[in-house]
Motif scaffolding. Sequence first.
Motif, PDB file in Angstrom:
ATOM      1  N   ARG A 134     -21.128 -23.781 -13.550  1.00 37.81           N
ATOM      2  CA  ARG A 134     -21.833 -24.677 -14.473  1.00 37.81           C
ATOM      3  C   ARG A 134     -23.111 -25.263 -13.883  1.00 37.81           C
ATOM      4  O   ARG A 134     -23.426 -26.429 -14.043  1.00 37.81           O
ATOM      5  CB  ARG A 134     -20.895 -25.787 -14.941  1.00 37.81           C
ATOM      6  N   GLY A 135     -23.857 -24.401 -13.167  1.00 40.83           N
ATOM      7  CA  GLY A 135     -25.190 -24.776 -12.725  1.00 40.83           C
ATOM      8  C   GLY A 135     -25.262 -25.705 -11.543  1.00 40.83           C
ATOM      9  O   GLY A 135     -26.348 -26.192 -11.204  1.00 40.83           O
ATOM     10  N   LEU A 136     -24.137 -25.987 -10.874  1.00 43.85           N
ATOM     11  CA  LEU A 136     -24.135 -26.918  -9.746  1.00 43.85           C
ATOM     12  C   LEU A 136     -24.404 -26.146  -8.453  1.00 43.85           C
ATOM     13  O   LEU A 136     -23.586 -25.347  -8.021  1.00 43.85           O
ATOM     14  CB  LEU A 136     -22.791 -27.641  -9.658  1.00 43.85           C
ATOM     15  N   PRO A 137     -25.558 -26.379  -7.781  1.00 38.93           N
ATOM     16  CA  PRO A 137     -25.902 -25.611  -6.580  1.00 38.93           C
ATOM     17  C   PRO A 137     -24.856 -25.720  -5.477  1.00 38.93           C
ATOM     18  O   PRO A 137     -24.553 -24.728  -4.807  1.00 38.93           O
ATOM     19  CB  PRO A 137     -27.239 -26.230  -6.141  1.00 38.93           C
TER      20      PRO A 137
ATOM     21  N   LYS B  62     -25.967 -16.241  -1.283  1.00 36.71           N
ATOM     22  CA  LYS B  62     -24.912 -16.722  -0.398  1.00 36.71           C
ATOM     23  C   LYS B  62     -23.826 -15.667  -0.150  1.00 36.71           C
ATOM     24  O   LYS B  62     -23.228 -15.623   0.915  1.00 36.71           O
ATOM     25  CB  LYS B  62     -24.272 -17.979  -1.000  1.00 36.71           C
ATOM     26  N   ALA B  63     -23.568 -14.834  -1.150  1.00 33.68           N
ATOM     27  CA  ALA B  63     -22.466 -13.874  -1.040  1.00 33.68           C
ATOM     28  C   ALA B  63     -22.871 -12.570  -0.352  1.00 33.68           C
ATOM     29  O   ALA B  63     -22.030 -11.912   0.272  1.00 33.68           O
ATOM     30  CB  ALA B  63     -21.902 -13.570  -2.426  1.00 33.68           C
ATOM     31  N   PHE B  64     -24.168 -12.185  -0.456  1.00 34.45           N
ATOM     32  CA  PHE B  64     -24.583 -10.879   0.056  1.00 34.45           C
ATOM     33  C   PHE B  64     -25.710 -10.952   1.079  1.00 34.45           C
ATOM     34  O   PHE B  64     -26.048  -9.938   1.690  1.00 34.45           O
ATOM     35  CB  PHE B  64     -25.029  -9.977  -1.108  1.00 34.45           C
ATOM     36  N   GLY B  65     -26.305 -12.121   1.256  1.00 29.78           N
ATOM     37  CA  GLY B  65     -27.441 -12.198   2.176  1.00 29.78           C
ATOM     38  C   GLY B  65     -28.595 -11.387   1.643  1.00 29.78           C
ATOM     39  O   GLY B  65     -29.061 -11.611   0.517  1.00 29.78           O
TER      40      GLY B  65
ATOM     41  N   GLU C 166     -20.314  -2.383  -9.574  1.00 29.01           N
ATOM     42  CA  GLU C 166     -18.972  -2.479 -10.159  1.00 29.01           C
ATOM     43  C   GLU C 166     -18.442  -3.915 -10.199  1.00 29.01           C
ATOM     44  O   GLU C 166     -17.469  -4.201 -10.911  1.00 29.01           O
ATOM     45  CB  GLU C 166     -17.983  -1.583  -9.410  1.00 29.01           C
ATOM     46  N   ILE C 167     -19.039  -4.834  -9.449  1.00 29.17           N
ATOM     47  CA  ILE C 167     -18.557  -6.224  -9.477  1.00 29.17           C
ATOM     48  C   ILE C 167     -19.612  -7.201 -10.015  1.00 29.17           C
ATOM     49  O   ILE C 167     -19.394  -8.410 -10.034  1.00 29.17           O
ATOM     50  CB  ILE C 167     -18.085  -6.697  -8.078  1.00 29.17           C
ATOM     51  N   GLU C 168     -20.742  -6.658 -10.473  1.00 32.13           N
ATOM     52  CA  GLU C 168     -21.824  -7.543 -10.927  1.00 32.13           C
ATOM     53  C   GLU C 168     -21.413  -8.379 -12.142  1.00 32.13           C
ATOM     54  O   GLU C 168     -21.686  -9.586 -12.212  1.00 32.13           O
ATOM     55  CB  GLU C 168     -23.077  -6.726 -11.261  1.00 32.13           C
ATOM     56  N   GLU C 169     -20.736  -7.754 -13.106  1.00 31.70           N
ATOM     57  CA  GLU C 169     -20.328  -8.480 -14.324  1.00 31.70           C
ATOM     58  C   GLU C 169     -19.362  -9.621 -13.975  1.00 31.70           C
ATOM     59  O   GLU C 169     -19.447 -10.717 -14.533  1.00 31.70           O
ATOM     60  CB  GLU C 169     -19.677  -7.494 -15.301  1.00 31.70           C
ATOM     61  N   ILE C 170     -18.460  -9.374 -13.003  1.00 34.32           N
ATOM     62  CA  ILE C 170     -17.526 -10.423 -12.577  1.00 34.32           C
ATOM     63  C   ILE C 170     -18.298 -11.543 -11.891  1.00 34.32           C
ATOM     64  O   ILE C 170     -18.012 -12.736 -12.073  1.00 34.32           O
ATOM     65  CB  ILE C 170     -16.456  -9.844 -11.622  1.00 34.32           C
ATOM     66  N   GLY C 171     -19.295 -11.165 -11.102  1.00 32.96           N
ATOM     67  CA  GLY C 171     -20.105 -12.154 -10.411  1.00 32.96           C
ATOM     68  C   GLY C 171     -20.829 -13.088 -11.355  1.00 32.96           C
ATOM     69  O   GLY C 171     -20.929 -14.301 -11.113  1.00 32.96           O
ATOM     70  N   TRP C 172     -21.342 -12.543 -12.448  1.00 29.61           N
ATOM     71  CA  TRP C 172     -22.006 -13.382 -13.459  1.00 29.61           C
ATOM     72  C   TRP C 172     -21.017 -14.390 -14.045  1.00 29.61           C
ATOM     73  O   TRP C 172     -21.371 -15.543 -14.306  1.00 29.61           O
ATOM     74  CB  TRP C 172     -22.590 -12.504 -14.574  1.00 29.61           C
ATOM     75  N   ARG C 173     -19.767 -13.953 -14.245  1.00 30.89           N
ATOM     76  CA  ARG C 173     -18.748 -14.870 -14.773  1.00 30.89           C
ATOM     77  C   ARG C 173     -18.461 -15.998 -13.789  1.00 30.89           C
ATOM     78  O   ARG C 173     -18.307 -17.165 -14.168  1.00 30.89           O
ATOM     79  CB  ARG C 173     -17.460 -14.109 -15.095  1.00 30.89           C
TER      80      ARG C 173
ATOM     81  N   GLN D  98     -30.726 -18.457 -12.464  1.00 24.23           N
ATOM     82  CA  GLN D  98     -30.870 -19.108 -11.164  1.00 24.23           C
ATOM     83  C   GLN D  98     -29.522 -19.196 -10.447  1.00 24.23           C
ATOM     84  O   GLN D  98     -29.452 -19.028  -9.224  1.00 24.23           O
ATOM     85  CB  GLN D  98     -31.461 -20.509 -11.352  1.00 24.23           C
ATOM     86  N   SER D  99     -28.470 -19.466 -11.213  1.00 27.58           N
ATOM     87  CA  SER D  99     -27.126 -19.543 -10.622  1.00 27.58           C
ATOM     88  C   SER D  99     -26.724 -18.209 -10.005  1.00 27.58           C
ATOM     89  O   SER D  99     -26.195 -18.157  -8.886  1.00 27.58           O
ATOM     90  CB  SER D  99     -26.106 -19.965 -11.687  1.00 27.58           C
ATOM     91  N   TRP D 100     -26.997 -17.143 -10.741  1.00 31.00           N
ATOM     92  CA  TRP D 100     -26.647 -15.811 -10.245  1.00 31.00           C
ATOM     93  C   TRP D 100     -27.448 -15.467  -8.986  1.00 31.00           C
ATOM     94  O   TRP D 100     -26.928 -14.907  -8.021  1.00 31.00           O
ATOM     95  CB  TRP D 100     -26.885 -14.774 -11.337  1.00 31.00           C
ATOM     96  N   SER D 101     -28.717 -15.841  -8.960  1.00 28.87           N
ATOM     97  CA  SER D 101     -29.574 -15.570  -7.806  1.00 28.87           C
ATOM     98  C   SER D 101     -29.061 -16.296  -6.558  1.00 28.87           C
ATOM     99  O   SER D 101     -28.976 -15.709  -5.471  1.00 28.87           O
ATOM    100  CB  SER D 101     -31.009 -16.008  -8.121  1.00 28.87           C
ATOM    101  N   LEU D 102     -28.694 -17.580  -6.709  1.00 30.12           N
ATOM    102  CA  LEU D 102     -28.183 -18.341  -5.570  1.00 30.12           C
ATOM    103  C   LEU D 102     -26.835 -17.780  -5.099  1.00 30.12           C
ATOM    104  O   LEU D 102     -26.580 -17.680  -3.888  1.00 30.12           O
ATOM    105  CB  LEU D 102     -28.041 -19.815  -5.957  1.00 30.12           C
TER     106      LEU D 102
END
Length: 620
Positions: A86-89, A63-66, A73-80, A55-59
């Motif tokens: 820490r789950g805070l919307p 916000k970042a890509f619309g 190439e940046i997806e793994e960094i985005g997950w980090r 859910q964090s990654w989806s939100l």
Amino acid sequence: MDDLWDDKILDEFRRIFPDDDNRSRISLTSRLSSVTVNVDSSACIHHLGFLSPKQSWSLLCQKAFGNECCPPEIEEIGWRIAEKCRGLPLALAVIGGVLYKAEKTRANWEYVAENVKSAVTGNDDDFMEILSWSYDHLPHRLRACFLYMGVFPEDYVIHVSHLIRLWVAEGFLKPNTHRSLEEVAKEYLEELIERNLIIVRDRIYTGEIKTCNIHDTMRELCTRKAQEEKFLYVTNQEFDISSEVMKNQRHLSIHPNEQNADIYDSTIRSLLYFTDSLLPNSLYFQLLRVLEAGSINFSEFPMEILKLSNLRYIALSYSGKFKIPASITKLCNLQTLIVFESYGAEILFLPRELLKMPRLRHLLFDNGVLRCSDGPQNVNLQTLSGVIDFKLTHEALRTIPNLRKLGISYHCETHTELSLYCLENLVHLHQLESFKCYVISNDCPYIPLPQNLAFPPNLKKLTLSGCRISRHNMFLVGSLPNLEVLKLKEVAFENNAWETEGEFSRLKFLHVEASHFKIWEAEAAHFPSLHCLCIRGCMSLKCIPSGIGEILTLQQIILYGCPPSVVNSANSMLEEQQDWGNYDLKVHVIYPFDYYDRENQKISPDSDIVEWAIEILQRF
């Protein structure tokens, strides 16, 4: 209605929007649990938790890509980055806005991933303003307690007992004639939790909060507000603690990587070390109340602290031969003394004068020899833990009449009898709620408990270890009206059997660890309130009594290093409960070492499960 702070506002809305039974609804959000309950106790209340990683990654992506997709190439960094929020919307929304404006390159995203906290709190003034509302709406009596949460390092697991002792020593609590300061502190903690400012990590089966922590963003709010109000300064590797910025600060918390420097400031009330460092060369703090130096390893007692007459709390660790001087009585305001062992430490011999300090509330040691002579009553002492061979004589008990927690270890030889230590007098400690008794003997593995042993009726938690327990002893334990937690660790039962008698009417957690334990007879009626059963290392036990599976309240059976017959009996109970439509019961089987079943098939432990099991067992 978003972010409601006062339930009285809804009274006005009810006049404007009366209930016309047309199936319309009012939805509201609040940071205060009490508001939602006061509005309508029968309403559907949904407690929002933190977002899952997915859910964090989806939100974050939203916000970042619309409507666009994240470049691979940046997806793994985005997950980090998402994980570090820490789950805070709110944090995810802010960091997503930062990433939306930034160029979508690996270098930019790597920089943000390494600086998530500063990117969140430093790029959006509205973010800190929104968080500040929670602080601004706090009653004044709770503000110091909340700001004090900033003394702990990020992601620090805070033991509630530790936190409460600090709050009491700092003088943050408003005295109440009907309750102890510790009880008032628990009430304050519950209020901060209801306001969603503090996170509960673990509760034990009695419902008590064991550990808690604070989200990174709320901790940032703590440290900012605390520094603004000259309440607290937290050192870091970029800050010289002798500089101008810390002048007139009341509390100083020293974390790893700090720069060593002498501190000269007479306004400091608290000095808390969370790193192995050195005390200042000169302790010139006449107002100092708290010295938390448990992470510092002392080879000898720091005599300079005896000049700090306002000290209420001392925590130290030691190695080698360590002696607490009798002159510690000069600290006439001392409430808490904690002295724990480090590597190579010898037994700690404690001065007799210690119990004559009238304001002492908590004494905690690892292995301390304390001789108690007849003296004035110490009516404030609540905790005495980690003492060796402590005799419960009438004179000793008259000195500590209001003890609530007692932990003793007895080092016995072959012919030693525990009756030597007057355990029958334990019954006279009418306020005692927790008793831990460890019997250690190299010659005789199990020293029998005295037959005349009696427990006080208010006892809620009992731990017995290394002793032989008779049928009569177990009957007395089962008759305790308030017992909620019972841990029998490496014990021996009479004839290696436990024929359960009496009704453990309020027992919620039962831990049994007895290598020679063979036969257990029990019915569901013996444990009407049991929530969790833990059996560990009972390699001779044939099976769990079938009646255990009929306990309506039972939620977990944890088997740690038990034979297949015990596992089979637990699984049979599980299947029977599921046949009845009860899916609440869970059975956890853990093999802490390589084990071979009847078909000689090797079963190796899952390291993650073993780690989880140890955490569960330590929780009680």
